[in-house]
Design an enzyme around this catalytic site. Sequence first.
Site, PDB file in Angstrom:
ATOM      1  N   LEU A  84      -5.807  74.141  31.868  1.00 22.07           N
ATOM      2  CA  LEU A  84      -6.831  75.195  31.896  1.00 22.07           C
ATOM      3  C   LEU A  84      -8.115  74.793  32.633  1.00 22.07           C
ATOM      4  CD1 LEU A  84      -7.657  78.012  30.918  1.00 22.07           C
ATOM      5  CD2 LEU A  84      -8.524  76.934  28.824  1.00 22.07           C
ATOM      6  N   LYS A  89       6.754  60.747  24.315  1.00 20.50           N
ATOM      7  CA  LYS A  89       5.602  60.251  23.544  1.00 20.50           C
ATOM      8  C   LYS A  89       6.023  59.943  22.103  1.00 20.50           C
ATOM      9  CE  LYS A  89       2.556  60.103  26.734  1.00 20.50           C
ATOM     10  NZ  LYS A  89       2.002  58.823  27.195  1.00 20.50           N
ATOM     11  N   PHE A 140      -2.853  83.087  29.746  1.00 21.31           N
ATOM     12  CA  PHE A 140      -1.447  83.165  29.302  1.00 21.31           C
ATOM     13  C   PHE A 140      -1.342  83.765  27.902  1.00 21.31           C
ATOM     14  CE2 PHE A 140      -0.787  79.189  32.139  1.00 21.31           C
ATOM     15  CZ  PHE A 140      -0.593  79.980  33.264  1.00 21.31           C
ATOM     16  N   ILE A 198      -8.030  59.638  32.805  1.00 21.07           N
ATOM     17  CA  ILE A 198      -8.557  59.050  31.562  1.00 21.07           C
ATOM     18  C   ILE A 198      -8.739  57.544  31.748  1.00 21.07           C
ATOM     19  CG2 ILE A 198      -8.251  58.846  29.062  1.00 21.07           C
ATOM     20  CD1 ILE A 198      -6.392  61.272  29.205  1.00 21.07           C
ATOM     21  N   ARG A 233      -7.432  75.471  21.483  1.00 17.22           N
ATOM     22  CA  ARG A 233      -7.193  74.030  21.622  1.00 17.22           C
ATOM     23  C   ARG A 233      -8.448  73.267  21.223  1.00 17.22           C
ATOM     24  NH1 ARG A 233      -3.006  75.936  21.982  1.00 17.22           N
ATOM     25  NH2 ARG A 233      -1.344  75.650  23.506  1.00 17.22           N
ATOM     26  N   TYR A 272       8.603  65.685  27.910  1.00 19.28           N
ATOM     27  CA  TYR A 272       7.364  64.889  27.890  1.00 19.28           C
ATOM     28  C   TYR A 272       7.010  64.505  26.448  1.00 19.28           C
ATOM     29  CZ  TYR A 272       2.347  64.098  27.619  1.00 19.28           C
ATOM     30  OH  TYR A 272       1.120  63.577  27.311  1.00 19.28           O
ATOM     31  N   SER A 276      -0.176  61.644  22.234  1.00 18.02           N
ATOM     32  CA  SER A 276      -0.626  63.012  22.495  1.00 18.02           C
ATOM     33  C   SER A 276      -0.407  63.885  21.273  1.00 18.02           C
ATOM     34  CB  SER A 276       0.192  63.565  23.665  1.00 18.02           C
ATOM     35  OG  SER A 276       0.056  64.961  23.749  1.00 18.02           O
ATOM     36  N   ASP A 278       4.150  77.255  24.901  1.00 17.41           N
ATOM     37  CA  ASP A 278       2.789  77.159  24.348  1.00 17.41           C
ATOM     38  C   ASP A 278       2.782  77.477  22.857  1.00 17.41           C
ATOM     39  OD1 ASP A 278       1.329  76.341  26.493  1.00 17.41           O
ATOM     40  OD2 ASP A 278       0.565  78.336  27.027  1.00 17.41           O
ATOM     41  N   PHE A 334      -2.006  53.328  30.021  1.00 22.35           N
ATOM     42  CA  PHE A 334      -2.067  54.748  30.402  1.00 22.35           C
ATOM     43  C   PHE A 334      -0.928  55.153  31.339  1.00 22.35           C
ATOM     44  CE2 PHE A 334      -6.611  53.978  29.583  1.00 22.35           C
ATOM     45  CZ  PHE A 334      -6.881  55.049  28.756  1.00 22.35           C
ATOM     46  N   PHE A 345      -6.039  65.050  22.010  1.00 21.44           N
ATOM     47  CA  PHE A 345      -5.924  66.504  22.051  1.00 21.44           C
ATOM     48  C   PHE A 345      -6.144  66.929  23.516  1.00 21.44           C
ATOM     49  CE2 PHE A 345      -4.759  68.083  17.902  1.00 21.44           C
ATOM     50  CZ  PHE A 345      -4.525  66.849  17.322  1.00 21.44           C
TER      51      PHE A 345
HETATM   52  N1  UFG Z   1      -3.960  78.367  29.805  1.00 17.24           N
HETATM   53  C1  UFG Z   1      -4.179  79.585  30.405  1.00 17.24           C
HETATM   54  N2  UFG Z   1      -4.140  79.616  31.769  1.00 17.24           N
HETATM   55  C2  UFG Z   1      -3.913  78.519  32.549  1.00 17.24           C
HETATM   56  C3  UFG Z   1      -3.693  77.287  31.898  1.00 17.24           C
HETATM   57  C4  UFG Z   1      -3.708  77.247  30.523  1.00 17.24           C
HETATM   58  O1  UFG Z   1      -4.390  80.595  29.750  1.00 17.24           O
HETATM   59  O2  UFG Z   1      -3.876  78.637  33.791  1.00 17.24           O
HETATM   60  C5  UFG Z   1      -4.043  78.295  28.323  1.00 17.24           C
HETATM   61  C6  UFG Z   1      -2.761  77.818  27.657  1.00 17.24           C
HETATM   62  O3  UFG Z   1      -1.905  78.891  27.412  1.00 17.24           O
HETATM   63  C7  UFG Z   1      -3.299  77.147  26.398  1.00 17.24           C
HETATM   64  C8  UFG Z   1      -4.665  76.600  26.831  1.00 17.24           C
HETATM   65  O4  UFG Z   1      -5.010  77.315  28.000  1.00 17.24           O
HETATM   66  O5  UFG Z   1      -3.524  78.117  25.392  1.00 17.24           O
HETATM   67  C9  UFG Z   1      -4.635  75.113  27.155  1.00 17.24           C
HETATM   68  O6  UFG Z   1      -3.614  74.850  28.089  1.00 17.24           O
HETATM   69  P1  UFG Z   1      -3.523  73.459  28.876  1.00 17.24           P
HETATM   70  O7  UFG Z   1      -2.371  73.570  29.836  1.00 17.24           O
HETATM   71  O8  UFG Z   1      -4.843  73.087  29.451  1.00 17.24           O
HETATM   72  O9  UFG Z   1      -3.224  72.398  27.733  1.00 17.24           O
HETATM   73  P2  UFG Z   1      -2.025  72.316  26.668  1.00 17.24           P
HETATM   74  O10 UFG Z   1      -2.651  72.418  25.317  1.00 17.24           O
HETATM   75  O11 UFG Z   1      -0.929  73.232  26.986  1.00 17.24           O
HETATM   76  O12 UFG Z   1      -1.458  70.840  26.943  1.00 17.24           O
HETATM   77  C10 UFG Z   1      -2.315  69.702  26.975  1.00 17.24           C
HETATM   78  C11 UFG Z   1      -1.720  68.653  27.915  1.00 17.24           C
HETATM   79  C12 UFG Z   1      -0.456  68.097  27.360  1.00 17.24           C
HETATM   80  C13 UFG Z   1      -0.650  67.645  25.959  1.00 17.24           C
HETATM   81  C14 UFG Z   1      -1.248  68.722  25.105  1.00 17.24           C
HETATM   82  C15 UFG Z   1      -1.551  68.172  23.747  1.00 17.24           C
HETATM   83  O13 UFG Z   1      -1.448  69.224  29.175  1.00 17.24           O
HETATM   84  O14 UFG Z   1      -0.095  66.973  28.140  1.00 17.24           O
HETATM   85  O15 UFG Z   1      -2.458  69.195  25.694  1.00 17.24           O
HETATM   86  O16 UFG Z   1      -2.244  69.072  22.981  1.00 17.24           O
HETATM   87  F1  UFG Z   1       0.526  67.265  25.428  1.00 17.24           F
END
Ligand code: UFG
Length: 337
Positions: free
Chosen positions: A202, A155, A220, A14, A233, A151, A127, A297, A83, A180
């Site tokens: 993801l 924050k 997941f 970022i 998300r 984490y 975050s 999650d 950052f 987000f």
């Molecule tokens: N997911 C999968 N498979 C994967 C990875 C993720 O299905 O291999 C799903 C997760 O279960 C979730 C969605 O995709 O439903 C998004 O997951 P991410 O890991 O991409 O993002 P998160 O929302 O879990 O977390 C991110 C950042 C964090 C931050 C958060 C704030 O990684 O640092 O957003 O919303 F805090």
Amino acid sequence: MTRTVLLTGGAGYIGSHTFVALVEAGYSVVIVDDFSNSKPSVLTRLGRLTGLNKVEAYEGSVLDDAFMERVFNAHEFDAVVHFAAKKAVGESVSYPVDYVETNVGGLTTLLRLMDAHDVRRLVFSSSATVYGDPDIIPIPESAPRSYTSPYAFTKLMSEQILEQAAAADPAWAFGILRYFNPVGAHPSGTIGEDPSDIPNNLMPYIAKVAAGELSHLNVFGDDYDTPDGTGVRDYVHVCDLAMGHVKSLDALMASNLGHTVNLGTGIGSSVFDMLQAYSRACGKTLPHVVTDRRDGDVPVLCAEVDRARELLGFEAKRTLDEMCASSWHWIQTGAKE
Ligand code: UFG
């Protein structure tokens, strides 16, 4: 008059996109980065992208007082955009003390130096994770805060430190930006997200499936209470997010009044929405396997975006297709260089 900004973590994902947006907006930017999660070659790319002959940058840690003192002595900063921090939720569970040390200790070191050098404006990377598992969707900034990981704790604590500092001394002006889910890459394909290990998030994971480096996406859980059962998300293009920092800084420069805002699109997308959008971008159907839910999650995170629009004039405009197309362009070009 040109304003000079210290950008900590400016070589990161970022941070690098924000560097470009700040330079394009007319700011003079000085980067500090310890390259613990980025590469020095990003600086050359930033020079190429912005047309600057020299990208002003220092290698070192925000935890290193003496180093940071040298940086502050060498420049007259008008503001800081901070950052430099650790950001992997899973890792934070294994190394909570490291997370507090880097994320909270880095912030307090910076605040002390800013105070000593009379630099009073700071844009801070927070975050959506500070909302925990929220009751109200879309989430307003007034929603209660909590944490579900070390984490998130760092924050939340950082936000509270800034609030206490501003209450004690109104000369401080803080822009607290709650991101987000930032995704995508600069449309030039010159900079983007480049995780060296197997990605946790993801979009970078899907990108590696598209590139043939991983066989399939693990979804997941498909039994959440969401339209298609997968997690929802608020994905926001990293270039929109970068512009949010410019708007935040502009507002701090103009009024010296602090703000706390969500940066998102206000639109929720599921894991399957994202998989389909990326399949369109790369022109092939990407394989997936549904697995168990991931610990920690939450089903849905989606921003209420009114406050950022009203206070900063910020609006995230880029679509899910643009996010995926720019990521795929980066993976095929810049990331391979
Ligand atoms: N997911 C999968 N498979 C994967 C990875 C993720 O299905 O291999 C799903 C997760 O279960 C979730 C969605 O995709 O439903 C998004 O997951 P991410 O890991 O991409 O993002 P998160 O929302 O879990 O977390 C991110 C950042 C964090 C931050 C958060 C704030 O990684 O640092 O957003 O919303 F805090």
